[in-house]
Structures are given as structure tokens and as C-alpha cells.
Design a protein around this motif. Structure first.
Motif, short mmCIF file in Angstrom:
data_model
loop_
_atom_site.label_atom_id
_atom_site.label_comp_id
_atom_site.label_asym_id
_atom_site.label_seq_id
_atom_site.Cartn_x
_atom_site.Cartn_y
_atom_site.Cartn_z
N TRP A 8 0.83 -1.21 0.00
CA TRP A 8 0.00 0.00 0.00
C TRP A 8 0.86 1.26 0.00
O TRP A 8 0.46 2.27 -0.57
N ALA A 9 2.03 1.21 0.64
CA ALA A 9 2.94 2.36 0.58
C ALA A 9 3.38 2.60 -0.86
O ALA A 9 3.38 3.75 -1.34
N LEU A 10 3.72 1.54 -1.56
CA LEU A 10 4.07 1.67 -2.97
C LEU A 10 2.87 2.14 -3.79
O LEU A 10 3.00 2.98 -4.68
N ALA A 11 1.68 1.63 -3.46
CA ALA A 11 0.47 2.02 -4.19
C ALA A 11 0.15 3.49 -4.00
O ALA A 11 -0.39 4.13 -4.92
N LEU A 12 0.49 4.04 -2.84
CA LEU A 12 0.29 5.50 -2.65
C LEU A 12 1.17 6.29 -3.61
O LEU A 12 0.75 7.29 -4.18
N GLU A 13 2.39 5.82 -3.77
CA GLU A 13 3.34 6.50 -4.66
C GLU A 13 2.93 6.37 -6.12
O GLU A 13 3.11 7.28 -6.91
N ARG A 14 2.39 5.23 -6.49
CA ARG A 14 2.06 4.93 -7.89
C ARG A 14 0.55 4.93 -8.15
O ARG A 14 0.08 4.30 -9.10
N ILE A 23 -6.04 -1.10 -12.12
CA ILE A 23 -5.66 -2.07 -11.09
C ILE A 23 -6.24 -1.56 -9.78
O ILE A 23 -5.92 -0.47 -9.33
N PRO A 24 -7.13 -2.34 -9.15
CA PRO A 24 -7.87 -1.85 -7.98
C PRO A 24 -7.07 -1.89 -6.67
O PRO A 24 -7.40 -2.64 -5.75
N MET A 25 -6.03 -1.09 -6.59
CA MET A 25 -5.28 -0.99 -5.34
C MET A 25 -6.05 -0.08 -4.38
O MET A 25 -6.82 0.78 -4.80
N LEU A 26 -5.84 -0.26 -3.09
CA LEU A 26 -6.61 0.45 -2.07
C LEU A 26 -6.63 1.97 -2.25
O LEU A 26 -7.70 2.58 -2.13
N PRO A 27 -5.52 2.63 -2.56
CA PRO A 27 -5.60 4.08 -2.74
C PRO A 27 -6.50 4.49 -3.91
O PRO A 27 -7.11 5.56 -3.89
N VAL A 28 -6.59 3.63 -4.90
CA VAL A 28 -7.43 3.91 -6.06
C VAL A 28 -8.90 3.68 -5.72
O VAL A 28 -9.76 4.49 -6.06
N THR A 29 -9.19 2.60 -5.03
CA THR A 29 -10.59 2.22 -4.77
C THR A 29 -11.20 2.93 -3.57
O THR A 29 -12.40 3.18 -3.54
N HIS A 30 -10.38 3.24 -2.56
CA HIS A 30 -10.93 3.80 -1.32
C HIS A 30 -10.28 5.11 -0.89
O HIS A 30 -10.64 5.65 0.16
N GLU A 32 -6.69 7.86 -0.49
CA GLU A 32 -5.43 7.90 0.25
C GLU A 32 -5.61 7.95 1.76
O GLU A 32 -4.87 7.27 2.48
N PRO A 33 -6.54 8.75 2.30
CA PRO A 33 -6.65 8.79 3.77
C PRO A 33 -6.94 7.41 4.39
O PRO A 33 -6.32 7.04 5.39
N LEU A 34 -7.85 6.64 3.79
CA LEU A 34 -8.16 5.32 4.32
C LEU A 34 -6.96 4.39 4.17
O LEU A 34 -6.66 3.58 5.06
N THR A 35 -6.24 4.51 3.07
CA THR A 35 -5.05 3.69 2.85
C THR A 35 -4.00 3.99 3.92
O THR A 35 -3.42 3.06 4.50
N ARG A 36 -3.79 5.25 4.20
CA ARG A 36 -2.80 5.64 5.21
C ARG A 36 -3.19 5.10 6.59
O ARG A 36 -2.34 4.61 7.34
N ALA A 78 4.82 4.67 9.43
CA ALA A 78 3.36 4.59 9.27
C ALA A 78 2.69 5.86 9.79
O ALA A 78 1.73 6.37 9.18
N VAL A 79 3.21 6.42 10.88
CA VAL A 79 2.66 7.67 11.42
C VAL A 79 3.00 8.83 10.49
O VAL A 79 2.16 9.70 10.25
N VAL A 80 4.21 8.86 9.97
CA VAL A 80 4.58 9.90 9.00
C VAL A 80 3.63 9.86 7.80
O VAL A 80 3.17 10.90 7.32
N LEU A 81 3.34 8.66 7.32
CA LEU A 81 2.39 8.52 6.21
C LEU A 81 1.01 9.04 6.59
O LEU A 81 0.37 9.74 5.80
N LEU A 82 0.55 8.69 7.77
CA LEU A 82 -0.78 9.10 8.21
C LEU A 82 -0.89 10.62 8.31
O LEU A 82 -1.90 11.19 7.92
N ARG A 83 0.15 11.26 8.78
CA ARG A 83 0.14 12.72 8.92
C ARG A 83 0.15 13.42 7.56
O ARG A 83 -0.26 14.56 7.45
N ASN A 84 0.67 12.75 6.54
CA ASN A 84 0.64 13.23 5.15
C ASN A 84 1.29 14.60 4.96
O ASN A 84 0.77 15.46 4.25
#
Length: 135
Positions: A8-14, A23-30, A32-36, A78-84
Motif C-alpha cells: 500500500w505504501a508503494l500504491a500510494l506512490e504509484r 488495477i484496484p489498489m486500495l488508494p485507487v478504490t478507497h 489515500e486517507p483510508l489507505t494511510r 506509518a505515522v509519518v504517512l498518516l500525517r501526510n
């Protein structure tokens, strides 16, 4: 529990690339906030599970130290990602996850062979032999 935060970290980047080719990766389907958030939740579960070998007596204190230290590092990202607030966080988290897994296994091996003294006896086979079942 390692695989979801890793990919999912890679999927956020791509995300745009995954969306472009449907390709139904989580950031695409739901989004970025939910993915983080899910990356953080899965990382918490991962860290908890990573200490299980120590808790069940499969490994010793060296492994526990490595699991806790590496787990804190994964939780940090993971916290750094969540804070965005860091645009480089997705790839940094992805890279850290690779290092995390490799180093965790090294700690497991080092603990097994250097600390607990569980190395096989000289001349012992390095594989498990099948034993016939007695009826």
C-alpha cells in the motif's frame, strides 16, 4: 501482516499509474486517507505479531530487541504517512519495509544460532525426516 503496509505504501506512490491501468489498489478504490490509516493499523498488528516468537519461547532476547527496534521504525514511518506532510514518505516507508523484513530475519537467525545455542548437533541432518505413523 507485512504485505499490506509494504504494497500500500508503494500504491500510494504509484496511485495514478494503478488507476490508469484499472488495477484496484486500495488508494485507487478507497482513497489515500483510508489507505494511510490501514497502513498504520496493519503495522500495529505486524509489530504485535512480530514479538510472538519471543512470547511463545521460539526465540530469545536478541530477537525481541530487534523486533521492537525495527517495529518502532516501521511505526514511525506509518505515522509519518498518516500525517501526510512528507511527500517522500510513501517510498521511504516502502523501502523501510524491505529493510525491516530482512533485518528481522537476521535477528531471528542470530538469536537462534548465537544466543540460544540451538544450532544442530554436528552430523545431524539439516532437514526433517518423515517418520512412519504407528497405527
Amino acid at each position: 501482516f507485512w504485505t499490506p503496509p509494504h504494497f500500500w505504501a508503494l500504491a500510494l506512490e504509484r496511485k495514478e499509474e494503478y488507476a490508469l491501468v484499472n488495477i484496484p489498489m486500495l488508494p485507487v478504490t478507497h482513497g489515500e486517507p483510508l489507505t494511510r490509516l490501514h497502513i498504520l493499523l496493519y503495522t500495529i498488528l505486524l509489530v504485535l505479531c512480530s514479538v510472538m516468537p519471543f512470547l511463545i519461547g521460539m526465540s530469545g532476547p536478541l530477537y525481541l530487541l530487534g523486533a521492537v527496534v525495527m517495529g518502532i521504525g516501521f511505526l514511525y514511518w506509518a505515522v509519518v504517512l498518516l500525517r501526510n506532510k512528507n511527500v517522500k514518505a510513501p517510498m521511504a516507508t516502502f523501502r523501510y519495509s524491505i529493510v525491516y523484513l530482512g533485518v528481522l530475519f537476521l535477528f531471528l537467525l542470530a538469536d537462534h544460532y548465537l544466543i540460544t545455542g540451538s544450532a544442530a548437533e554436528p552430523g545431524a541432518p539439516l532437514y526433517l525426516e518423515m517418520q512412519p505413523v504407528q497405527a
